[in-house]
Structures are given as structure tokens and as C-alpha cells.
Enzyme design. Structure first.
Site, PDB file in Angstrom:
ATOM      1  N   HIS A 110       0.826  -1.214   0.000  1.00  0.00           N
ATOM      2  CA  HIS A 110       0.000   0.000   0.000  1.00  0.00           C
ATOM      3  C   HIS A 110       0.854   1.256   0.000  1.00  0.00           C
ATOM      4  O   HIS A 110       0.359   2.347   0.294  1.00  0.00           O
ATOM      5  CB  HIS A 110      -0.904   0.027   1.230  1.00  0.00           C
ATOM      6  CG  HIS A 110      -1.750  -1.186   1.407  1.00  0.00           C
ATOM      7  ND1 HIS A 110      -2.667  -1.578   0.461  1.00  0.00           N
ATOM      8  CD2 HIS A 110      -1.814  -2.106   2.404  1.00  0.00           C
ATOM      9  CE1 HIS A 110      -3.263  -2.691   0.881  1.00  0.00           C
ATOM     10  NE2 HIS A 110      -2.758  -3.040   2.050  1.00  0.00           N
TER      11      HIS A 110
ATOM     12  N   HIS B  30      -7.190  -4.391  -0.864  1.00  0.00           N
ATOM     13  CA  HIS B  30      -6.532  -5.647  -1.216  1.00  0.00           C
ATOM     14  C   HIS B  30      -7.260  -6.314  -2.377  1.00  0.00           C
ATOM     15  O   HIS B  30      -7.103  -7.507  -2.624  1.00  0.00           O
ATOM     16  CB  HIS B  30      -6.506  -6.616  -0.041  1.00  0.00           C
ATOM     17  CG  HIS B  30      -6.046  -6.003   1.229  1.00  0.00           C
ATOM     18  ND1 HIS B  30      -6.898  -5.368   2.096  1.00  0.00           N
ATOM     19  CD2 HIS B  30      -4.811  -5.889   1.751  1.00  0.00           C
ATOM     20  CE1 HIS B  30      -6.193  -4.901   3.122  1.00  0.00           C
ATOM     21  NE2 HIS B  30      -4.935  -5.197   2.937  1.00  0.00           N
TER      22      HIS B  30
END
Lengths: 333, 333
Positions: free
Chosen positions: A57, A219
Site C-alpha cells: 500500500h 486488497h
């Protein structure tokens, strides 16, 4: 799968080694267990902030370690929570005696592992508070989550709580500010393409050539629905509507508007969506007084974006504007 | 093609409208003809810097307008040079009487159009100097270029010359600094995937599932060769070798190492490549004393990266470190 990696097993180790070399003025990278810590930690008398979660991320969270934001970030394997060990080690490394705030995105693994680390730290005499961020209005009880997911709003929590700690607020006060930001921030995202976790080697899901996913998680976990791709303005309206309706934001509100890229979307497209999100808010009498546009909470190379809206008041605005010096956010010092 | 756009014809107009709304504290966007100008331009007594080129490389150039860097940026259509009109308009808007430096990437269209604009500005009594950036060691006489192409090194020219102008250097002095940076900077890039120009709607070239292009240009124009994908470290060595050999860089040199993402590559991969580039330079006795990692000169959503190395001395280091406040680069003020 084409990626700029060596062995998939070493992706996180090698990336944080790069962070250590690139940002030696700001951070130190500790290995075994891995965490990224502010160069001058522990900062005497200051409440320390620790965040973390699965890698993939970036710049979240390592890119936000530094003056005025996080004291440490704990990167787990790609899309996998770090275990309690490195969280505990980071917590000990940054505590100056003023206590530590854990900022945790609401994913089951992260919440459990940070909780365990907090218990162990408490047993060592460190005072820990935890704020769980759950800003994603798309779904409840998602694939890896009980309740709402924590997504891009986490950046705003970390920046504003970090500024509160930097000005000398107590642990209770910093925790209160972080809780307040979380209560006033809402997000929702869209994916145009999936992403490939290096050790998996295959896309985590598939989307048809003309299909997008509304309400995607960071995700790639499922959102609200799949639809045929639409013009950018229509997509903006689809996700901004639920965000505005949720708190709800109302005419007269001053807000921070944050358009976040998922990693693979060109900046030119982020500004196109920002433009329309700004216009839609203005048409509702909601005034955008602070802005952020860019790739801050990504899902590897996923194409897509999210919109985050934070209701501001004078205090939150002042803390947002306060100096910050990190790899990914810096201004004014 | 999945893109976050409305009508392909309006991509640039809508994106710069977004820039205007997102960065109203830093820049003003003028339309008809389009250019992005520093909020406080013209700055009395200061040499002004103007750059520009086709859109699709954001944050280059609009993201670099502000204190200590560019006074104006002129975005053309995607991957297409702006015409002389907006370049002339921007040049007039920023000139305070101290003269204007045009920073131009070496692409035939850009060079011609900036030259015409400079001639027209001169006819209006504005003193203009031009520095053409040609840092790409991959190829000579490429698809759109006579000589070497101007690529990611442009950011370093703009930052350092911008700092010289900001401290009060004369037009000749700023041009000299920019020329010096260009003479000491070398770059080379790699593509893992092509990109899609919005109004074309199809990839500008194709690469097989296991293939990468070494020496790619920032519009996807051909490089040196196509090879099967290799581990990241091997790819880094392939492009860093020709960079180091070119000037050549030598043991004892202090350098700025810049790893640039082409737009669609995850940050985690950029740090993996940065790590190895740093190690390779260190093994040759070349000391990396300044760093930059991120998406600064992109090719829309292309996956890939470039490496740029700039030989530093005390003056260039001081100018690199000088305060800058732009949408894409900011520190220290």
C-alpha cells in the site's frame, strides 16, 4: 506477471532496504524484526504514533514516518498483517515515557496483532492507546473485516494525530483527536484492474475488459457491485453519493477532499476525478478548503482511485496545516 | 481501454481544471490558451522559468510550478507538443523584466515550438534563453528526436535552475546552471508494459507477456532492445551500466540518484530498484549523497522505471537542497 522484483520472498526486505538508503535523513530501518522508525526516535516527552499493516500500500505507512506524523511503521508481508513481535519492538523503540498511540486499519489480522502487541507493551509498562480506522462506506463485514474497512482516511488520521503529538498533546488528547478524525472521515474506492501479489503470481480477481468494481477494498476484496465502465464523472458521482450521505455531510460544511490513486492510475486521471468531486461537493454547498491528490494508499499496480472526505473544523485544519517532514508528505518546516 | 476520463478530447482541459482546484494556493491555471502559472507571477526582479511539452507525463511539468522551481508550465495535448501560442502567452505572463529561461526536452516538436515562441517573445522585447535537455543515453536520433531525448533529468534541471533563479541569479547565470546540470545528468528507462493514449484508444506498442523494452522513451518510442524479463537487479545493471559509462561517472564522484516510476509501477518496486542502483554505484566508489524516488516523469499508466544520475558539486547540492514549494516537490520553507 511482470514485476520489478528479484525473489518474491524478498520483496519487503529489499524494498525497506531501499527506503533506508533513500531516506536516511528521515528514518532508520530496523531489521529482524522489520520496522521503520523516525531517525530521532524516541523524541523526549512526545507521544509516539505507530501504525502498520500489510505491505503493498506504499507510501502507507513507511512513507509517513517523520517529523509531525508517525514515529514508526511496521510493514508486514504483502497484503498480510505484521505479527505482534515487530509491532511490540517498534512500540518499545519509540516510547519516550509519554505513551504510544497505535493507529490500526480495521482488518481482522491487523486488529488482533496490534492488540496482542499492545497487551505485551502494557506488561512492559508502556501506556498504549489504540484507534481503529474504519472509513470505508462501501461495505460492512467484508472479506477480511468485521465492520467497515480502514482505507485512505488512515492518512488523514495519521497526519492530524501526528501534528497533535508533535505540538505536545497528551496520549489521551492525541487519541481523542485521532478518534475524532476517524468519526468525521469517509471513503470509497473503485478498481479498473486487479493487482498481482508477488508471491501469488496471479491477479487476485478478474475484471472484464469493460468492467469496473465499485466499492473495492485496498486488497482487491469485493465491493458493492460490478458495472460496465462509465465516464469518469458518473463514476465519481456513484462513489461520492454514499460518502456524502453517510455522516451525512451537509451544506455549510468545510471539508478536506482527498482523491487517492490505487497505484496504477495516471495522475492526469486523478485530477479529472478530483475536478468533478469538487464540483459535486460545491453544488451541495460543501466547501472544499483543503485538498490532497495522489497515490497515498495503493494496492500495488491496481488501476483505480478512491475519494475521501473529511469534515474540518478550525482545530483539524490547523493540525492538517502544521509542518510535516516525511518521505511522502512534507511541507512547511 | 479503461480510463478514468470523460471525452478523450477533454482530458487535458479537465485535468488542468482539477489542478486549478486542487492547488489554488500555489498556481493559477489560465485557459485559452492553456498554461499553469505560479500564483504570484510575475515575481519582481526574478528570472522566470518556463517549461512544457505534451501532457501524459504528470507531474511533469505542471506539478513543478511554484516557489523555487518553474514560473509556468505549458501542457500540450497528450504526448504532443504545445503550439507556440500558449508558450508565448506563458512567457509574457511570467516575465518581470529579468528575462525568461525556456527549459525544453529534446523532442523535435517541442524544440521547434519553443523556438518560435522565443522568437516572438524577443520581438516583444522579452529576453529569452533556452536550454534543451537531452539526458537519455539509450539512443540517438529516436522516433521524435534528433540527438538524444530529454527525459527524467529534466526534473533536476528545473529544480536546480529554479533555485538559482529564486536566489536572484541573472538570466545568463540561470541558463549556465541549467546547462551545467544537463551536461552532468544521464538517464535510461525500461518499460514492462505499453501505455494507451486516450484519443488513440489502443496501446502505442505491444510487449509479449514475458518481454520488456530496454531504453524506452517516455512516449513508448523504441529503445535499444527487447529482452525476456529478468530479476530487478539484472535490469538495474543493464541500464545503470550505460549511464555510468557515458560521462563517465567515476570513483570519488558524489551524485544524486533518482529512480523514476513511469506511472504504473508500485512504489515497493521502485525502492527495490533504488536499493540495487545505490549498491552498484557504491561498488564503483560513486557516493550517492542526494536521492529522489517516485513517479515524476511518467508515461501515463506505463509500468517501468528509469534511473537518472546527476554529478553533484557543492553549488548544485546547495541549489538542490534549497526550499521548493510545488504540488509535486516541496520542502524546507
Amino acid at each position: 506477471m511482470k514485476k520489478l522484483i528479484n525473489d518474491p520472498k524478498n520483496v519487503v526486505d529489499e524494498a525497506v532496504a531501499g527506503v533506508a538508503l533513500a531516506h536516511a535523513d528521515l528514518v532508520t530501518v530496523v531489521t529482524d524484526p522489520i520496522y521503520i522508525v523516525r531517525k530521532d526516535a524516541p523524541v523526549a516527552g512526545k507521544v509516539a504514533l505507530v501504525s502498520g499493516g500489510g505491505s503493498g500500500h506504499e507510501p502507507l505507512h513507511g512513507g509517513f514516518v517523520g517529523y509531525g506524523m508517525l514515529d514508526a511503521a511496521v510493514p508486514g508481508p504483502v497484503f498480510t498483517s505484521p505479527t505482534p513481535d515487530p509491532i511490540l519492538a517498534a512500540t518499545k523503540a519509540v516510547d519516550s515515557g509519554a505513551g504510544v498511540l497505535h493507529i490500526v486499519k480495521n482488518y481482522t489480522g491487523d486488529v488482533l496483532n496490534f492488540e496482542t502487541a499492545a497487551d505485551l507493551a502494557a506488561a512492559d509498562g508502556i501506556e498504549v492507546r489504540t484507534v481503529v480506522v474504519d472509513d470505508d462506506v462501501a461495505v460492512k463485514d467484508s472479506l477480511y473485516t468485521a465492520g467497515r474497512r480502514g482505507v485512505a482516511g488512515t492518512v488523514l488520521v495519521e497526519k492530524i494525530a501526528g501534528a497533535a503529538a508533535q505540538r505536545g498533546d497528551s496520549l489521551d488528547e492525541v487519541a481523542e483527536i485521532a478518534t475524532k478524525v476517524n468519526s468525521q472521515v469517509r471513503s470509497m474506492g473503485v478498481a479498473l484492474t486487479p493487482c498481482v501479489v508477488p508471491h501469488a503470481g496471479e491477479p487476485s480477481f478478474t475484471l472484464a475488459e469493460d468492467e469496473i468494481e465499485i466499492g473495492i477494498g485496498i486488497h482487491g476484496e469485493p465491493g458493492r457491485e460490478r458495472i460496465k465502465i462509465e465516464p469518469a464523472d458518473a463514476i465519481v458521482e456513484r462513489i461520492l453519493g454514499p460518502i456524502v450521505d453517510d455522516i451525512p455531510f451537509a451544506s455549510g460544511d468545510k471539508v478536506l477532499l482527498f482523491v487517492n490513486g490505487m497505484g496504477g492510475t495516471p495522475q492526469i486521471e486523478l485530477y479529472i476525478t478530483f475536478r468533478h468531486a469538487f464540483e459535486v461537493l460545491a453544488s451541495k454547498g460543501i466547501e472544499v478548503t483543503r485538498t490532497l491528490v495522489g497515490n497515498y494508499v495503493t494496492s500495488l499496480e491496481m488501476q483505480g482511485f478512491s475519494i475521501t472526505v473529511l469534515k474540518l473544523d478550525d482545530e483539524l485544519t490547523e493540525l492538517w496545516d502544521a509542518p510535516v517532514q516525511t518521505a511522502a508528505l512534507r511541507w512547511g518546516r
